[in-house]
Design a protein around this motif. Structure first.
Motif, PDB file in Angstrom:
ATOM      1  N   GLU A   6      -4.748  14.164 -15.584  1.00 35.42           N
ATOM      2  CA  GLU A   6      -4.810  12.910 -14.846  1.00 35.42           C
ATOM      3  C   GLU A   6      -5.574  13.092 -13.533  1.00 35.42           C
ATOM      4  O   GLU A   6      -6.362  12.233 -13.144  1.00 35.42           O
ATOM      5  N   PHE A  10      -8.998  11.249 -12.580  1.00 32.87           N
ATOM      6  CA  PHE A  10      -9.145  10.492 -11.329  1.00 32.87           C
ATOM      7  C   PHE A  10     -10.358  10.968 -10.543  1.00 32.87           C
ATOM      8  O   PHE A  10     -11.131  10.142 -10.029  1.00 32.87           O
ATOM      9  N   ILE A  47      -9.554   3.685 -13.098  1.00 32.37           N
ATOM     10  CA  ILE A  47      -8.533   4.065 -12.121  1.00 32.37           C
ATOM     11  C   ILE A  47      -7.304   3.178 -12.276  1.00 32.37           C
ATOM     12  O   ILE A  47      -6.168   3.637 -12.157  1.00 32.37           O
ATOM     13  N   TYR A  48      -7.508   1.890 -12.574  1.00 33.66           N
ATOM     14  CA  TYR A  48      -6.370   1.007 -12.840  1.00 33.66           C
ATOM     15  C   TYR A  48      -5.567   1.492 -14.047  1.00 33.66           C
ATOM     16  O   TYR A  48      -4.341   1.421 -14.049  1.00 33.66           O
ATOM     17  N   LEU A  50      -5.262   4.585 -15.005  1.00 29.69           N
ATOM     18  CA  LEU A  50      -4.503   5.747 -14.534  1.00 29.69           C
ATOM     19  C   LEU A  50      -3.279   5.331 -13.721  1.00 29.69           C
ATOM     20  O   LEU A  50      -2.280   6.058 -13.689  1.00 29.69           O
ATOM     21  N   LEU A  51      -3.332   4.171 -13.080  1.00 29.29           N
ATOM     22  CA  LEU A  51      -2.208   3.682 -12.287  1.00 29.29           C
ATOM     23  C   LEU A  51      -1.224   2.859 -13.117  1.00 29.29           C
ATOM     24  O   LEU A  51      -0.341   2.215 -12.565  1.00 29.29           O
ATOM     25  N   SER A  52      -1.414   2.845 -14.432  1.00 28.64           N
ATOM     26  CA  SER A  52      -0.557   2.096 -15.365  1.00 28.64           C
ATOM     27  C   SER A  52      -0.628   0.600 -15.123  1.00 28.64           C
ATOM     28  O   SER A  52       0.347  -0.115 -15.303  1.00 28.64           O
ATOM     29  N   LEU A 126       7.233   0.586 -13.197  1.00 27.93           N
ATOM     30  CA  LEU A 126       5.825   0.246 -13.238  1.00 27.93           C
ATOM     31  C   LEU A 126       5.315   0.020 -14.652  1.00 27.93           C
ATOM     32  O   LEU A 126       4.391  -0.743 -14.865  1.00 27.93           O
ATOM     33  N   HIS A 127       5.885   0.702 -15.616  1.00 28.76           N
ATOM     34  CA  HIS A 127       5.327   0.695 -16.958  1.00 28.76           C
ATOM     35  C   HIS A 127       5.946  -0.369 -17.848  1.00 28.76           C
ATOM     36  O   HIS A 127       5.665  -0.404 -19.028  1.00 28.76           O
ATOM     37  N   ASN A 130       3.928  -5.246 -17.626  1.00 25.71           N
ATOM     38  CA  ASN A 130       3.018  -5.558 -16.518  1.00 25.71           C
ATOM     39  C   ASN A 130       2.566  -7.016 -16.495  1.00 25.71           C
ATOM     40  O   ASN A 130       2.683  -7.668 -15.462  1.00 25.71           O
TER      41      ASN A 130
END
Length: 175
Positions: A6, A10, A47-48, A50-52, A126-127, A130
């Motif tokens: 990860e 990034f 990147i979004y 990767l941020l879930s 977070l997961h 959404n």
């Protein structure tokens, strides 16, 4: 410090975003600038992911990488511009050196700023769902700004139609 996949992803996406931004500022041809901007938009979507925030990643790809880039290309194709490359003005080498130093300084400031940053360990879901969480926030707390924005966009759309029709009438009157 452990290096994970990860972290490598990034760094790769951040590097593509930074390179796209620098190329956007330094390329001479406008179409090439738009292509560099598309690379920046796509890396931000990565990147979004990767941020879930998969929903934001899809919106980033559809709206920015797709629609905004196509609108920019149509705007470039429909306007008159000079494609001839102008020669480098005096101090072109100094400009590139200052740009490189500015990018390095920017990176160093952000590295120093976030190196020991601690946000705490507050639990967050977070997961989970959404798009549902975004919809609940949007239609409960922010429904009035959301509706005002839709009215503003409608007024802008009608205004663009009226302005384009006035231009057509003026051109017809001249003939």
């Amino acid at each position: 410090m452990t290096v994970s996949g990860e972290f490598i992803a990034f760094l790769a996406l951040a590097l593509v975003a930074i390179i796209g931004g620098v190329l956007l500022l330094n390329l001479k041809k406008v179409v090439h600038m738009v292509v560099a901007l598309v690379f920046t938009f796509l890396s931000i979507a990565g990147i979004y992911v990767l941020l879930s925030a998969e929903f934001l990643a899809v919106v980033q790809i559809l709206v920015y990488s797709g629609a905004i880039s196509i609108i920019m290309l149509f705007g470039i194709m429909l306007t008159k511009h000079n494609d001839e490359d102008e020669g480098d003005s005096k101090g072109g080498g100094w400009r590139k050196a200052f740009l490189f130093l500015g990018v390095l300084a920017f990176g160093a400031v952000f590295y120093i700023g976030i190196y020991n940053l601690d946000f705490g360990s507050a639990p967050a879901a977070l997961h989970e769902n959404n798009p549902e969480q975004i919809g609940i926030e949007l239609y409960s707390k922010y429904v009035i700004p959301f509706e005002l924005m839709s009215v503003l966009l409608l007024v802008a759309f009608v205004g663009a139609i009226v302005l384009s029709r006035n231009d057509e009438k003026e051109e017809a009157d001249k003939e």
